[in-house]
Design a protein around this motif. Structure first.
Motif, PDB file in Angstrom:
ATOM      1  N   ASN A 183      -0.994   7.935  -4.096  1.00 28.10           N
ATOM      2  CA  ASN A 183      -2.388   8.313  -3.894  1.00 28.10           C
ATOM      3  C   ASN A 183      -2.947   7.738  -2.599  1.00 28.10           C
ATOM      4  O   ASN A 183      -3.798   8.348  -1.948  1.00 28.10           O
ATOM      5  CB  ASN A 183      -3.240   7.862  -5.087  1.00 28.10           C
ATOM      6  CG  ASN A 183      -3.266   6.347  -5.256  1.00 28.10           C
ATOM      7  OD1 ASN A 183      -2.214   5.722  -5.388  1.00 28.10           O
ATOM      8  ND2 ASN A 183      -4.449   5.759  -5.270  1.00 28.10           N
ATOM      9  N   LEU A 184      -2.452   6.553  -2.192  1.00 28.94           N
ATOM     10  CA  LEU A 184      -2.892   5.964  -0.935  1.00 28.94           C
ATOM     11  C   LEU A 184      -2.347   6.762   0.249  1.00 28.94           C
ATOM     12  O   LEU A 184      -3.049   6.950   1.257  1.00 28.94           O
ATOM     13  CB  LEU A 184      -2.434   4.510  -0.839  1.00 28.94           C
ATOM     14  CG  LEU A 184      -2.886   3.566  -1.953  1.00 28.94           C
ATOM     15  CD1 LEU A 184      -2.422   2.146  -1.663  1.00 28.94           C
ATOM     16  CD2 LEU A 184      -4.410   3.602  -2.098  1.00 28.94           C
ATOM     17  N   GLY A 215      -4.409   9.702   0.716  1.00 34.15           N
ATOM     18  CA  GLY A 215      -5.659   9.318   1.351  1.00 34.15           C
ATOM     19  C   GLY A 215      -5.529   9.261   2.866  1.00 34.15           C
ATOM     20  O   GLY A 215      -6.452   9.621   3.600  1.00 34.15           O
ATOM     21  N   ARG A 268       0.853  -1.198   0.000  1.00 33.59           N
ATOM     22  CA  ARG A 268       0.000   0.000   0.000  1.00 33.59           C
ATOM     23  C   ARG A 268       0.888   1.247   0.000  1.00 33.59           C
ATOM     24  O   ARG A 268       0.663   2.166   0.788  1.00 33.59           O
ATOM     25  CB  ARG A 268      -0.921   0.008   1.219  1.00 33.59           C
ATOM     26  CG  ARG A 268      -1.883  -1.182   1.308  1.00 33.59           C
ATOM     27  CD  ARG A 268      -2.742  -1.095   2.563  1.00 33.59           C
ATOM     28  NE  ARG A 268      -3.530  -2.284   2.821  1.00 33.59           N
ATOM     29  CZ  ARG A 268      -4.831  -2.424   2.532  1.00 33.59           C
ATOM     30  NH1 ARG A 268      -5.488  -1.424   1.956  1.00 33.59           N
ATOM     31  NH2 ARG A 268      -5.472  -3.542   2.819  1.00 33.59           N
ATOM     32  N   THR A 295     -11.914   7.617   0.764  1.00 37.64           N
ATOM     33  CA  THR A 295     -10.459   7.755   0.673  1.00 37.64           C
ATOM     34  C   THR A 295      -9.882   6.558  -0.081  1.00 37.64           C
ATOM     35  O   THR A 295     -10.379   5.438   0.041  1.00 37.64           O
ATOM     36  CB  THR A 295      -9.801   7.829   2.070  1.00 37.64           C
ATOM     37  OG1 THR A 295      -9.998   6.597   2.766  1.00 37.64           O
ATOM     38  CG2 THR A 295     -10.371   8.973   2.889  1.00 37.64           C
ATOM     39  N   SER A 296      -8.824   6.806  -0.813  1.00 38.55           N
ATOM     40  CA  SER A 296      -8.212   5.751  -1.621  1.00 38.55           C
ATOM     41  C   SER A 296      -7.571   4.669  -0.755  1.00 38.55           C
ATOM     42  O   SER A 296      -7.421   3.525  -1.186  1.00 38.55           O
ATOM     43  CB  SER A 296      -7.143   6.359  -2.528  1.00 38.55           C
ATOM     44  OG  SER A 296      -6.177   7.073  -1.759  1.00 38.55           O
ATOM     45  N   SER A 297      -7.197   5.026   0.480  1.00 37.86           N
ATOM     46  CA  SER A 297      -6.499   4.088   1.363  1.00 37.86           C
ATOM     47  C   SER A 297      -7.439   3.270   2.233  1.00 37.86           C
ATOM     48  O   SER A 297      -7.000   2.423   3.001  1.00 37.86           O
ATOM     49  CB  SER A 297      -5.549   4.868   2.279  1.00 37.86           C
ATOM     50  OG  SER A 297      -6.287   5.754   3.108  1.00 37.86           O
ATOM     51  N   THR A 298      -8.730   3.515   2.119  1.00 44.19           N
ATOM     52  CA  THR A 298      -9.775   2.951   2.991  1.00 44.19           C
ATOM     53  C   THR A 298      -9.567   3.362   4.438  1.00 44.19           C
ATOM     54  O   THR A 298      -9.982   2.659   5.359  1.00 44.19           O
ATOM     55  CB  THR A 298      -9.891   1.411   2.898  1.00 44.19           C
ATOM     56  OG1 THR A 298      -8.704   0.793   3.390  1.00 44.19           O
ATOM     57  CG2 THR A 298     -10.162   0.966   1.475  1.00 44.19           C
TER      58      THR A 298
END
Length: 290
Positions: free
Chosen positions: A160-161, A164, A156, A203-206
């Motif tokens: 982008n993450l 996030g 991960r 969010t892209s990272s959850t």
């Protein structure tokens, strides 16, 4: 995405928790009437419970369906309910931080003139949260017959993450401190849990938004895992997000001046929450945070 009113609690915490003249928890506050050992235990158990919910529901979801969207829906829904329950239960003891970012942010607000956790308490809370996160991951693996410790292989590290995680953590800190500044900490259990549930999706990272939870999730090679090599980047971005959140609070909820020109201190406080974080009544922070 990380609850009390006695002696050291901030005005916002007292307003939120003592509306009926009965001490109630205020998310992210300290619990001076509870022994430090009891508060450390609450942070350890609460963080363990949070990670067990996140990891366990992720494992269950992948076993029930191959649809990734449904897996994430199941994972986020379980986290929302689990986090809310943990905040309500343990907020009166420790403040239900469950999140080093929340604990450090509260320590910072205390240094700026408010009440909050001391450096000694930070030194007890943060290790308790990290230990709890590891225990929670191992417990979830044990319940589902997975290897007790198997390093995650889910990379991960994409930029982008990381962005996030900055957004998720900044929003969590802004939410918790914003509720404190506006004397609405009674809403924190529902608000923090709802924010984390939403952040899973926007969010892209959850939305890990929690250094302790991030470390714990490296110990499980399942749906909710994160590769150990990705952990430092996530933790760094979460701390940056906490700083951004504190800055937003200072700008958005700055103290105004009444007609007479004297500073209005009604908004002064030093309470965090969740993760988070959480997270309660009273974060995170997960908490909060997840």
């Amino acid at each position: 995405m990380t609850a009390e009113v006695p002696a050291g609690a901030a005005p916002a915490a007292r307003a939120a928790g003592a509306a009926d003249h009965v001490p109630l928890p205020a998310s992210g506050g300290t619990a001076p009437r509870a022994p430090l050992a009891a508060r450390a235990a609450a942070e350890l158990v609460g963080t363990a419970g949070l990670v067990a919910v996140v990891v366990g529901s992720g494992i269950q979801a992948t076993r029930l369906t191959g649809d990734v969207a449904l897996q994430l829906l199941a994972n986020s829904t379980a986290t929302v309910f689990g986090l809310g329950a943990l905040i309500v239960l343990l907020g009166p003891v420790s403040g239900a931080h469950f999140n080093p970012a929340v604990t450090l942010a509260e320590w910072w607000t205390a240094r700026r003139g408010g009440s909050g956790v001391t450096g000694r308490e930070v030194g007890v809370y943060v290790p308790s949260q990290i230990a709890g996160a590891v225990v929670g991951a191992v417990l979830a693996d044990a319940m589902f017959g997975e290897p007790l410790v198997k390093w995650s292989t889910q990379d991960r590290s994409a930029g982008n993450l990381l962005l996030g995680e900055v957004v998720a953590t900044a929003g969590l800190i802004l939410l918790i401190l914003g509720l404190a500044r506006t004397d609405r900490l009674r809403c924190a259990p529902a608000a923090v849990a709802a924010y984390i549930g939403a952040a899973y999706w926007f969010t892209s990272s959850t939305s890990f938004a929690n250094p302790a939870v991030t470390i714990g999730r490296a110990f499980t090679d399942t749906f909710a895992g994160i590769a150990p090599t990705s952990v430092p980047g996530f933790v760094a971005m979460q701390l940056i997000g906490a700083v951004v959140g504190l800055g937003l609070v200072a700008v958005i909820f700055m103290r105004g001046e009444p007609a007479g020109g004297a500073p209005d201190r009604r908004g002064r406080h030093a309470v965090l929450a969740a993760p988070a974080s959480s997270a309660p009544m009273a974060a995170s922070t997960d908490g909060s945070t997840r």
